[in-house]
Enzyme design. Structure first.
Site, PDB file in Angstrom:
ATOM      1  N   ASP A   9      -2.000 -22.384  47.613  1.00 59.59           N
ATOM      2  CA  ASP A   9      -1.286 -21.739  48.755  1.00 59.59           C
ATOM      3  C   ASP A   9      -2.460 -21.543  49.950  1.00 59.59           C
ATOM      4  OD1 ASP A   9      -2.789 -19.449  48.141  1.00 59.59           O
ATOM      5  OD2 ASP A   9      -1.303 -18.136  47.835  1.00 59.59           O
ATOM      6  N   CYS A  66      -4.609 -19.402  44.146  1.00 61.76           N
ATOM      7  CA  CYS A  66      -4.063 -18.444  45.026  1.00 61.76           C
ATOM      8  C   CYS A  66      -5.004 -17.412  45.063  1.00 61.76           C
ATOM      9  CB  CYS A  66      -2.738 -18.178  44.701  1.00 61.76           C
ATOM     10  SG  CYS A  66      -2.401 -17.124  43.370  1.00 61.76           S
ATOM     11  N   THR A  68      -5.036 -14.357  43.511  1.00 66.44           N
ATOM     12  CA  THR A  68      -5.519 -13.820  42.226  1.00 66.44           C
ATOM     13  C   THR A  68      -5.160 -14.902  41.056  1.00 66.44           C
ATOM     14  OG1 THR A  68      -3.322 -13.166  41.853  1.00 66.44           O
ATOM     15  CG2 THR A  68      -5.004 -11.610  42.818  1.00 66.44           C
ATOM     16  N   VAL A  70      -2.785 -15.138  39.820  1.00 65.20           N
ATOM     17  CA  VAL A  70      -1.555 -14.959  38.843  1.00 65.20           C
ATOM     18  C   VAL A  70      -0.092 -15.618  39.376  1.00 65.20           C
ATOM     19  CG1 VAL A  70      -0.269 -13.037  38.119  1.00 65.20           C
ATOM     20  CG2 VAL A  70      -2.850 -12.851  38.318  1.00 65.20           C
ATOM     21  N   HIS A  99      -7.592 -23.315  22.222  1.00 58.66           N
ATOM     22  CA  HIS A  99      -6.655 -22.567  21.449  1.00 58.66           C
ATOM     23  C   HIS A  99      -5.459 -22.803  21.787  1.00 58.66           C
ATOM     24  CE1 HIS A  99      -9.567 -19.527  19.331  1.00 58.66           C
ATOM     25  NE2 HIS A  99     -10.097 -20.615  19.015  1.00 58.66           N
ATOM     26  N   HIS A 134      -3.503 -23.478  15.562  1.00 56.25           N
ATOM     27  CA  HIS A 134      -3.018 -23.372  17.075  1.00 56.25           C
ATOM     28  C   HIS A 134      -1.804 -24.099  17.078  1.00 56.25           C
ATOM     29  CE1 HIS A 134      -6.595 -21.030  17.469  1.00 56.25           C
ATOM     30  NE2 HIS A 134      -7.455 -22.086  16.892  1.00 56.25           N
TER      31      HIS A 134
END
Length: 165
Positions: A9, A66, A68, A70, A99, A134
């Site tokens: 962004d 971006c 963070t 998140v 993993h 995994h």
């Protein structure tokens, strides 16, 4: 040659060219899916674009940025088949590949600087998926992507040797 799709962004825009140049130096092909300026925009647009590029096979992997990491990772993870890992240090980046077989790396330009971002990217790109125990979790995630509860439960209850180390 491995192709990596990039997206950010407006907040991640400033860091993105530095990371693109670094990834090119490492020998990867890149595709920049935007944003192309620091004009305010919405991270879901670019998380979705990169997620779709990876999911469709138009790119092998993705890197999204971006503020963070998140929000853009959440957006990418809405695309079936995507396992975007939001990390802020190299060890988690490495383990997300080894993993979780992550196929998109996310981080925040307000959280990590350019040198740490390069370390994160290098750790992620150098790590290889281990499979074994995994794989059950990846298969469970894939069943969830397909919204197939019966398949999900059969994987949970499976004693298939492919899920062993």
């Amino acid at each position: 040659m491995t192709k990596i799709a990039f997206g950010s962004d407006h907040v991640g825009f400033e860091l993105k060219p530095t990371i693109i140049d670094y990834v090119k130096e490492l020998g990867y092909e890149i595709e920049d899916l935007g944003a192309y300026s620091d004009k305010r925009t919405d991270y879901p647009i670019y998380g979705k674009k990169v997620g779709e590029a990876v999911s469709s096979g138009n790119a092998d992997l993705g890197i999204v940025i971006c503020g963070t990491g998140v929000g853009i990772s959440l957006a990418a993870n809405k695309v079936p088949g995507i396992r975007a890992a939001c990390v802020s240090e190299p060890y988690s980046a490495e383990l997300s590949r080894r993993h979780n077989n992550s196929n998109i790396l996310a981080f925040g330009s307000r959280v990590v600087g350019s040198e740490l971002a390069k370390m994160i990217v290098k750790s992620w790109l150098n790590a290889k998926y281990e499979g074994g125990r995994h794989q059950r979790r990846i298969d469970e995630l894939n069943a969830e992507d397909r919204k197939d509860s019966k398949l999900f439960n059969s994987i949970v209850e499976s004693d298939n040797p492919k899920y062993q180390d």
